[in-house]
Design a protein around this motif. Structure first.
Motif, PDB file in Angstrom:
ATOM      1  N   THR A  40       0.825  -1.216   0.000  1.00  0.00           N
ATOM      2  CA  THR A  40       0.000   0.000   0.000  1.00  0.00           C
ATOM      3  C   THR A  40       0.856   1.262   0.000  1.00  0.00           C
ATOM      4  OG1 THR A  40      -0.143  -0.100   2.401  1.00  0.00           O
ATOM      5  CG2 THR A  40      -1.909  -1.154   1.164  1.00  0.00           C
ATOM      6  N   ILE A  41       2.157   1.108   0.140  1.00  0.00           N
ATOM      7  CA  ILE A  41       3.073   2.231   0.054  1.00  0.00           C
ATOM      8  C   ILE A  41       3.521   2.378  -1.395  1.00  0.00           C
ATOM      9  CG2 ILE A  41       5.346   3.105   0.732  1.00  0.00           C
ATOM     10  CD1 ILE A  41       3.480   3.271   3.026  1.00  0.00           C
ATOM     11  N   GLN A  42       3.338   3.575  -1.955  1.00  0.00           N
ATOM     12  CA  GLN A  42       3.769   3.814  -3.330  1.00  0.00           C
ATOM     13  C   GLN A  42       5.277   4.016  -3.380  1.00  0.00           C
ATOM     14  OE1 GLN A  42       1.068   6.671  -5.545  1.00  0.00           O
ATOM     15  NE2 GLN A  42       0.625   7.282  -3.444  1.00  0.00           N
ATOM     16  N   PHE A  43       5.897   3.623  -4.505  1.00  0.00           N
ATOM     17  CA  PHE A  43       7.298   3.992  -4.683  1.00  0.00           C
ATOM     18  C   PHE A  43       7.339   5.511  -4.844  1.00  0.00           C
ATOM     19  CE2 PHE A  43      11.137   5.003  -6.973  1.00  0.00           C
ATOM     20  CZ  PHE A  43      12.082   4.269  -6.263  1.00  0.00           C
ATOM     21  N   PRO A  44       8.074   6.210  -3.988  1.00  0.00           N
ATOM     22  CA  PRO A  44       8.003   7.688  -3.955  1.00  0.00           C
ATOM     23  C   PRO A  44       8.883   8.343  -5.017  1.00  0.00           C
ATOM     24  CG  PRO A  44       9.443   6.907  -2.219  1.00  0.00           C
ATOM     25  CD  PRO A  44       8.902   5.676  -2.898  1.00  0.00           C
ATOM     26  N   ASP A  45       8.460   8.240  -6.288  1.00  0.00           N
ATOM     27  CA  ASP A  45       9.241   8.859  -7.351  1.00  0.00           C
ATOM     28  C   ASP A  45       8.755  10.273  -7.678  1.00  0.00           C
ATOM     29  OD1 ASP A  45       6.870   8.177  -8.562  1.00  0.00           O
ATOM     30  OD2 ASP A  45       7.751   6.871 -10.089  1.00  0.00           O
ATOM     31  N   SER A  46       7.910  10.823  -6.817  1.00  0.00           N
ATOM     32  CA  SER A  46       7.510  12.227  -6.921  1.00  0.00           C
ATOM     33  C   SER A  46       7.254  12.760  -5.524  1.00  0.00           C
ATOM     34  CB  SER A  46       6.247  12.387  -7.779  1.00  0.00           C
ATOM     35  OG  SER A  46       5.103  11.917  -7.087  1.00  0.00           O
ATOM     36  N   GLU A  47       7.251  14.069  -5.416  1.00  0.00           N
ATOM     37  CA  GLU A  47       6.989  14.685  -4.115  1.00  0.00           C
ATOM     38  C   GLU A  47       5.602  14.319  -3.600  1.00  0.00           C
ATOM     39  OE1 GLU A  47       7.897  16.296  -6.899  1.00  0.00           O
ATOM     40  OE2 GLU A  47       9.328  17.920  -6.504  1.00  0.00           O
ATOM     41  N   ASP A 182      18.809   9.187  -7.154  1.00  0.00           N
ATOM     42  CA  ASP A 182      18.478   8.235  -8.203  1.00  0.00           C
ATOM     43  C   ASP A 182      18.419   6.827  -7.635  1.00  0.00           C
ATOM     44  OD1 ASP A 182      18.347  10.183 -10.122  1.00  0.00           O
ATOM     45  OD2 ASP A 182      20.416   9.923 -10.801  1.00  0.00           O
ATOM     46  N   SER A 183      17.446   6.052  -8.109  1.00  0.00           N
ATOM     47  CA  SER A 183      17.282   4.671  -7.667  1.00  0.00           C
ATOM     48  C   SER A 183      16.954   3.806  -8.876  1.00  0.00           C
ATOM     49  CB  SER A 183      16.154   4.573  -6.627  1.00  0.00           C
ATOM     50  OG  SER A 183      15.972   3.242  -6.200  1.00  0.00           O
ATOM     51  N   PRO A 191      13.738   8.818  -9.640  1.00  0.00           N
ATOM     52  CA  PRO A 191      14.031   9.543  -8.392  1.00  0.00           C
ATOM     53  C   PRO A 191      13.356   8.848  -7.216  1.00  0.00           C
ATOM     54  CG  PRO A 191      12.359  10.701  -9.663  1.00  0.00           C
ATOM     55  CD  PRO A 191      12.843   9.586 -10.529  1.00  0.00           C
ATOM     56  N   TYR A 192      14.054   8.813  -6.092  1.00  0.00           N
ATOM     57  CA  TYR A 192      13.514   8.227  -4.864  1.00  0.00           C
ATOM     58  C   TYR A 192      13.497   9.327  -3.810  1.00  0.00           C
ATOM     59  CZ  TYR A 192      13.349   5.497  -0.549  1.00  0.00           C
ATOM     60  OH  TYR A 192      13.009   5.014   0.693  1.00  0.00           O
ATOM     61  N   PHE A 193      12.286   9.801  -3.478  1.00  0.00           N
ATOM     62  CA  PHE A 193      12.153  10.924  -2.564  1.00  0.00           C
ATOM     63  C   PHE A 193      12.046  10.455  -1.124  1.00  0.00           C
ATOM     64  CE2 PHE A 193      11.033  13.105  -6.456  1.00  0.00           C
ATOM     65  CZ  PHE A 193      11.473  14.400  -6.238  1.00  0.00           C
TER      66      PHE A 193
END
Length: 213
Positions: A40-47, A182-183, A191-193
């Motif tokens: 349920t956690i999204q990969f955080p590639d945006s703010e 970067d990931s 991007p990994y925020f």
């Protein structure tokens, strides 16, 4: 009828976490070895995805995901009213202090404060308002958290402590700061925020709120 007490976010968190003894003596923080375990956690590639994760983590009170979300240089900037209430804390909270505090707050266990008074545990956290105001921008070099993406959010949170205690309400604004690296994800660089910090601008009445009622 819902009973609420209003106070600033960091003041509330500090009051809830201030069990007997020093609250700023954390265990070592393990490194992040898996940045997306919970489906349920999204990969955080945006703010904005990171902030959606923040809401989910708070509402599920997930200390493990909270730990993964924070940058090693994370810092919370305290407002003056919080400094006045907790003069020994200083002007900021760092990563280890935040993890120690949230570990207590997310535990759902009653504690006692340094005076021996009961501090009723938070049972649920609900986001009634969590709305970005304006756009994401990069903070200037002279900012308290420089060269980081940041945005102001309008917030209203409810901290429910069970039917025998008033619900604590946080209202106002918080400025969130995030940063990325970067990931490699399935052969694609993204991007990994992570959260770099926040400035607490929530409402905080000058009178100390009685937590147990």
């Amino acid at each position: 009828m819902l009973r609420t007490n209003k106070l600033g976010l960091v003041t509330l968190i500090l009051l809830l976490a201030a069990a007997g003894g020093c609250i700023f003596s954390p265990d070592p923080v393990p490194p992040c070895t898996d940045c997306n375990v919970d489906p349920t956690i999204q990969f955080p590639d945006s703010e904005d995805k990171l902030m959606a994760n923040f809401q989910y983590i708070y509402e599920t009170m997930d200390i493990d995901e909270f730990r993964k979300m924070l940058h090693p240089d994370y810092v919370t900037i305290l407002q003056q009213s919080t400094r006045n209430t907790f003069p020994d804390v200083g002007e900021t909270l760092d990563l280890e202090e935040e993890l120690r505090i949230h570990d207590r707050m997310f535990s759902k266990q009653d504690v006692t404060d340094p005076d021996g008074d009961l501090v009723a545990a938070v049972q649920t956290i609900q986001f009634q308002t969590f709305q970005r105001v304006g756009v994401w921008a990069t903070s200037p070099a002279n900012d308290q958290i420089p060269n980081a993406r940041n945005a102001l959010y309008s917030v209203q949170f409810l901290f429910d402590r069970g039917q025998n205690y008033s619900t604590l309400k946080v209202t106002g604004n918080i400025r969130f700061y995030v940063t990325s690296r970067d990931s490699l994800v399935n052969g694609v660089v993204k991007p990994y925020f992570r959260m770099r910090g926040q400035a607490d601008l929530t409402d905080d009445p000058p009178a100390k709120v009685a937590l147990a009622q």
